[in-house]
Design an enzyme around this catalytic site. Structure first.
Site, PDB file in Angstrom:
ATOM      1  CB  ILE A 305      -0.941  -0.003   1.221  1.00  0.00           C
ATOM      2  CG1 ILE A 305      -2.083  -1.007   1.013  1.00  0.00           C
ATOM      3  CG2 ILE A 305      -1.520   1.395   1.469  1.00  0.00           C
ATOM      4  CD1 ILE A 305      -3.058  -1.088   2.169  1.00  0.00           C
ATOM      5  CD1 TRP A 308      -1.113   1.035  -6.186  1.00  0.00           C
ATOM      6  CD2 TRP A 308      -1.696   2.767  -4.891  1.00  0.00           C
ATOM      7  NE1 TRP A 308      -2.189   1.668  -6.780  1.00  0.00           N
ATOM      8  CE2 TRP A 308      -2.561   2.723  -6.013  1.00  0.00           C
ATOM      9  CE3 TRP A 308      -1.869   3.767  -3.943  1.00  0.00           C
ATOM     10  CZ2 TRP A 308      -3.581   3.648  -6.194  1.00  0.00           C
ATOM     11  CZ3 TRP A 308      -2.885   4.690  -4.123  1.00  0.00           C
ATOM     12  CH2 TRP A 308      -3.724   4.624  -5.231  1.00  0.00           C
ATOM     13  CG  HIS A 309       0.320   6.010  -1.809  1.00  0.00           C
ATOM     14  ND1 HIS A 309       0.131   4.942  -0.955  1.00  0.00           N
ATOM     15  CD2 HIS A 309      -0.868   6.666  -1.843  1.00  0.00           C
ATOM     16  CE1 HIS A 309      -1.099   4.966  -0.479  1.00  0.00           C
ATOM     17  NE2 HIS A 309      -1.738   5.991  -1.013  1.00  0.00           N
ATOM     18  N   GLY A 310       4.078   5.393  -4.503  1.00  0.00           N
ATOM     19  CA  GLY A 310       5.301   5.825  -5.162  1.00  0.00           C
ATOM     20  C   GLY A 310       6.482   5.026  -4.656  1.00  0.00           C
TER      21      GLY A 310
END
Length: 468
Positions: A305, A308-310
């Site tokens: 998670i 996933w944002h970066g």
């Protein structure tokens, strides 16, 4: 690109919605596809080609799985489809983190849609979609392309098919309009104002006192919620006007009494996606290792998670912090927490209220602590804030009120509105019922639009989750 907060966009939306219901039913899926591709092409035709390529890959893989004559062939095709779609995310995330590449709009969101479709067809070949036009409109559906929510394929296909026989529904249009207005108010009147004040602290965090810095850290969570929940309402409202109900993304997250519950209420479409397609299969694989296997699965899930944002150290730490909090919560509920349920002895009301309130405050504090790494652009910035909070370096003398006239009061008002909204807007329904006999809905909406017209900051900020 027409921005979801610009008046011009909503003028275009009204015309688009009218055009949808004027068209014969058999053309409506194609109409949604053309609209979505047109919307995306205003950002980048090159990145539109990338989305089309990914969509055609998933479509072909789905057909291949449905027609495969052996389980091994189905497995190979599924892995090829999932690997190809994940590969695209990984390449651009790495390129963005290490080489400054521009991330294609909505890449993670439409890729996750397509991955879930491929897996669903692998699990049940009857769920394959052979109508190419209908299929292509699914990942491209423009209200959800910027920041989700991540809708599953079968509900979308069913609704678009049903749309062919639907007529204009005034109640549906009104509900969509209500969601859009409330979303705009949460984003523009609350989220953007909080963002402006937080940016004033971010410019020189070392010059602010420790208490003001702690308040700002809490503001990270409040601003993110106002921005993201505001966008979600707008996206769901646009979809509603076009006859498509999207999945909910938030459910009063500030009522959560632990981190586990917070994640069941926050960014719900991503959480359920990872639960269904990663966490549950992973726990089934690791069940032989007992508690250690479960903790490892939690760590993997939350770390993913984060990244996933970066693909940056800050986002990884953000995910790992949540993994620690989530694991400790699970251990507490399993081994330490008093038993609950029908067989448990009744808990005194005052104790229950205190326990609930403490859980809500602690959960919010833990969530906000992770936002230090989520919000900070660099690792050293996050560490600097932590060192100042823990008194390892001196604090400054400035306060939030020094940012500008009325800054402290504005921060407090926006924070209270966000907490109220994040607790499910308690009492709003009763208040609406009392106002309705005096002020009809058209007047309520008019007041909302008036507030938007007069109080919106000169330049609306971009959506935070638009960068993912």
């Amino acid at each position: 690109m027409l921005n979801f907060t610009s008046p011009l966009f909503f003028v275009a939306l009204a015309l688009v919605a009218c055009g949808l219901y004027i068209l014969p039913g058999r053309w409506r899926a194609a109409y949604l596809l053309v609209l979505s591709y047109g919307f995306y092409a205003m950002v980048s035709v090159r990145f539109l080609a990338l989305m089309v390529a990914g969509s055609l890959l998933a479509y072909g893989i789905g057909i291949g799985i449905a027609n495969a004559r052996s389980d091994s062939a189905r497995v190979r095709l599924m892995l090829l489809g999932v690997g190809g779609l994940l590969g695209g995310i990984v390449v651009f995330k790495i390129g963005g983190a290490w080489h400054g590449w521009l991330l294609p709009l909505g890449l993670s969101y439409y890729s996750f849609k397509l991955i879930s479709y491929v897996i669903e067809v692998y699990w049940d070949e009857d769920s394959v979609e052979r109508d190419l036009t209908l299929f292509l409109s699914y990942p491209a559906f423009f209200p959800q392309i910027i920041s989700g929510p991540i809708q599953r394929s079968e509900p979308y296909f069913q609704q678009v098919r049903a749309l062919a026989a639907r007529r204009l529904d005034s109640a549906q249009i009104e509900e969509g309009f209500r969601l859009i207005v409330t979303g705009l108010m949460l984003k523009l009147l609350v989220g953007d104002r909080l963002a402006t004040l937080i940016a004033g602290v971010d410019a020189a965090p070392g010059s602010f006192g420790r208490i003001d810095l702690l308040v700002t850290i809490a503001g990270y969570t409040l601003q993110l919620y106002a921005d993201f929940a505001g966008y979600t309402n707008i996206a769901l409202g646009i979809g509603k006007m076009l006859g498509i109900d999207g999945p909910p993304n938030f459910n009063a997250p500030f009522l959560a009494t632990n981190i586990q519950e917070m994640w069941r209420r926050w960014h719900m479409s991503l959480t359920t996606w990872l639960t269904d397609y990663l966490f549950i299969p992973l726990t089934m694989t690791m069940r032989r290792y007992g508690l250690a296997g479960l903790l490892l699965c939690i760590t993997i899930n939350m770390a993913l998670i984060g990244v996933w944002h970066g693909f940056t150290l800050n986002y990884l730490i953000f995910g790992l912090m949540h993994a620690v909090y989530f694991s400790l919560t699970m251990l507490y509920l399993r081994y330490i927490s008093p038993p609950r349920g029908k067989k448990a002895p009744p808990e005194p009301r005052l104790r229950r209220i205190v326990r609930t309130a403490f859980g809500m405050v602690l959960t919010f504090a833990l969530m906000s602590s992770t936002q230090i790494f989520f919000h900070s652009a660099r690792f050293d910035q996050a560490i600097g804030i932590l060192r100042q909070v823990f008194g390892l370096i001196p604090s400054g003398a400035r306060s939030i009120g020094d940012i500008g006239p009325g800054a402290a009061e504005t921060f407090v008002i926006c924070a209270l509105i966000t907490v109220w909204a994040g607790c499910g807007a308690p009492g709003a329904r009763r208040l609406s019922d009392r106002i309705a006999p005096v002020a009809p809905r058209w007047l309520q909406y008019g007041v909302g639009l008036f507030l938007l017209a007069t109080l919106t900051p000169d330049s609306a900020g971009s959506f935070v989750y638009g960068q993912f």
